[in-house]
Design an enzyme around this catalytic site. Structure first.
Site: not given
Length: 641
Positions: A346, A505
């Site tokens: 991420d 997402e």
């Protein structure tokens, strides 16, 4: 097993799917790994593979994956290692009296490179053979080590005997499988032996900072006398030794060879080939002192001979059932190296002043992460870990785990860290991009279960040219965004939802040539098909238009899979853009073990994003990268960029 080929493949697929979904892997839709067992049959017909979810019940995959064509034309004792570049490299015995070994490489275990004969002992006087080669990676030396057994005339006269051969283990090193060192002695326990296999036990610090290397090998048999050599072991503190032979054997009194080992759930399993009885034996330990015979619990594929066990992603093992090879050899492409060491995911990439920063998730099993750290670089090439910037377990009152997806933005000399913790989004502040950051509110900025129906994760801050700040976030069918007040810690009005095609997402928003670019991740982070889609809007609140062509701009290729959850950075004063994203770690990773990688992002004349290839490096060796000085690029674009 059905005899009809179509039914047979279907049955194999069902069997493997059942294995992959077995009790050892029920917690996740995508199990972490499947075990593969390499082997040969008969005298050496080629590469056979069988699969298992638990390392005990094995299902043969029903075909020969590579038939031998070099040396004396045999393939015995096949050993496969996946390197840190994602390439599977196989070595094998090509014949009883050959002085070299076979070699081939692949990225999917189906399509293989042209086979090569490696003349390991071609220049060694008196060498009689080259048996049971295996490869392991020496992390400290950044090199591959190939071990191989050979009986060389004139050496070790003290153990020369008419009852047995006189093998020792030798090794060569290579970084590229093109050039090799000269063979040197790897292990001399004081007696002849074959079939050496090496495992690395990581210490408490992991990797290069601890652990030991263990060589397991088969002492020679005295066949005429009916005396069978034990399976013994030796240990070393470094890959190339020296190795210290341990006094007690692992297994003795059995007519067995071809040891191979694997570890799961803190148990190490030793498999040995009872070559005369045409069966396998299995022994387990938790301490390398006491070994328990668990042979009745293990059922290997029928007919398999001396092979080795390796772990692969479960999706790759399932692909093996139906995948069809290309018409000819396929040279594998190595994956680019990661930008950061260790398991990170991420990644948020930002430029503050003349320094680039990466803020990733620090991966831990089952996403139970507790802290955030930051890395810095002056050129996007050389990265340095600065420090931990927030310890969720100790620095927050409202959460203590599941620290995910951090991002940092600067306003008026203050740096704002937006992050996930236990399903909430928090905000912390600091006066430096390297922190330490302090919780700004004493509670979540966006609490779990409030607002729209979306998981409250993956925050992405964006400040528009007019000074209005936005916080995008979400995991679900819709993207979500709040306006932020000027203090950057107060929500300004209700949440807005934005329709994003196939959205899952990790939203990213940036502005280029007056247009708002939206990018987001699709599918699940544990899936190899985790990927990035995009669209464009005239407003930071949408609506967002996605193209019919090249909607997906970052997706799996070769050994680089699950290439998503990214962020972007622009080199100021240029139209050069770079993406930081994560992929499943190599050589062995999954949705819980990932690596941060960089790619260059370019645009077509109409402003559309060109698809990025995760197999292409953004910088070549020797490139100066993208240094910044006084708010502008300090170096021209490198040739070819």
């Amino acid at each position: 097993m059905p005899t009809n080929p179509t039914l047979r493949r279907a049955a194999l697929a069902m069997a493997l799917l059942a294995l992959a979904g077995g009790a050892a892997a029920q917690q996740s839709k995508w199990p972490d790994i499947t075990w593969l067992f390499t082997s040969f049959q008969g005298k050496g017909d080629g590469l056979h593979l069988s699969a298992s979810a638990d390392g005990k019940a094995w299902s043969d995959l029903g075909k020969v994956f590579l038939k031998p064509s070099v040396g004396s034309g045999l393939m015995r004792d096949p050993h496969i290692l996946r390197g840190p570049d994602g390439v599977f490299r196989m070595v094998w015995t090509t014949g009883w009296k050959d002085k070299g070994i076979g070699y081939a490489a692949s990225t999917d275990l189906v399509n293989w490179s042209a086979q090569r004969y490696l003349p390991i002992f071609g220049k060694t006087p008196g060498a009689n053979d080259a048996w049971a080669p295996e490869t392991f990676y020496d992390e400290a030396g950044k090199q591959y080590v190939i071990t191989v057994s050979s009986d060389i005339d004139g050496r070790f006269a003290e153990t020369k005997s008419d009852e047995r051969m006189n093998h020792r283990t030798y090794y060569v090193t290579t970084k590229d499988f093109v050039t090799f060192s000269e063979p040197q002695l790897f292990l001399d326990p004081g007696f002849d032996h074959i079939d050496t296999t090496v495992v690395h036990e990581e210490g408490s610090k992991g990797g290069r900072d601890g652990g030991r290397y263990i060589a397991v090998f088969k002492e020679g048999d005295r066949q005429k006398a009916g005396k069978w050599g034990a399976v013994r072991w030796a240990v070393a503190d470094s890959a190339l030794g020296p190795y210290r032979v341990m006094p007690e054997p692992l297994v003795s009194g059995l007519r067995a060879e071809g040891p191979t080992l694997y570890t799961q759930d803190s148990k190490t399993t030793l498999l040995v080939d009872f070559y005369a009885d045409k069966r396998y034996g299995a022994f387990e330990t938790t301490d390398w002192k006491t070994w328990t015979d668990v042979s009745p619990q293990v059922a290997v594929a029928k007919g398999q001979r001396h092979g080795t066990v390796l772990a692969v992603p479960a999706w790759l093992a399932k692909d093996l059932v139906t995948a069809q090879p290309a018409a000819g050899p396929v040279e594998p492409r190595p994956a680019p190296p990661p930008a950061l060491e260790g398991f990170t995911a991420d990644p948020s990439i930002r430029l503050f002043g003349d320094t680039y920063y990466l803020y990733p998730t620090s991966d831990k099993p089952n996403w139970q992460t507790t802290d955030f750290s930051v890395w810095s670089s002056k050129n996007l090439v050389d990265w340095k870990k600065e420090r931990m910037i927030l310890d969720v377990a100790n620095d927050l009152k409202w959460a203590n785990v599941e620290a995910w997806a951090p991002d940092v933005i600067e306003r008026n000399g203050t740096y704002y860290l937006y992050f996930c913790a236990q399903g909430n989004i928090g905000v912390a502040t600091a006066k430096s991009p390297t922190g330490p950051f302090v919780d700004a509110l004493g509670k979540p900025l966006i609490a779990k279960g409030t607002g729209v129906q979306s998981n409250t994760i993956d925050p992405y801050p964006f400040i528009d040219d007019d000074g209005q700040a936005y916080l995008y976030y979400g995991n679900g069918k819709l993207g979500n965004v709040y306006k932020l007040k000027a203090d950057m810690v107060t929500l300004d009005g209700p949440v807005h939802t934005i329709e994003l095609r196939d959205h899952r997402e990790a939203p990213v928003v940036f502005k280029r040539n007056g247009k708002y670019y939206f990018m987001w991740s699709i599918d699940d982070a544990r899936s190899p098909n985790y990927r990035v889609g995009w669209g464009v809007a005239d407003s930071p609140l949408g609506p967002v238009r996605s193209p019919d062509r090249d909607f997906i701009v970052l997706q799996r290729n070769g050994p680089a899979v699950a290439t998503a959850h990214h962020s972007v950075v622009n080199v100021p004063g240029t139209d050069r853009w770079y993406v930081a994203y994560h992929r499943h770690a190599l050589p062995q990773g999954n949705g819980y073990q990932r690596q941060t990688v960089l790619a260059r992002m370019t645009f077509n004349p109409d402003g559309s994003i060109r698809p990025m290839d995760p197999m292409v490096v953004p910088f070549r060796p020797g490139d100066v990268g993208e240094p910044v000085k006084d708010g502008r690029a300090a170096a021209p674009a490198a040739a070819g960029r």
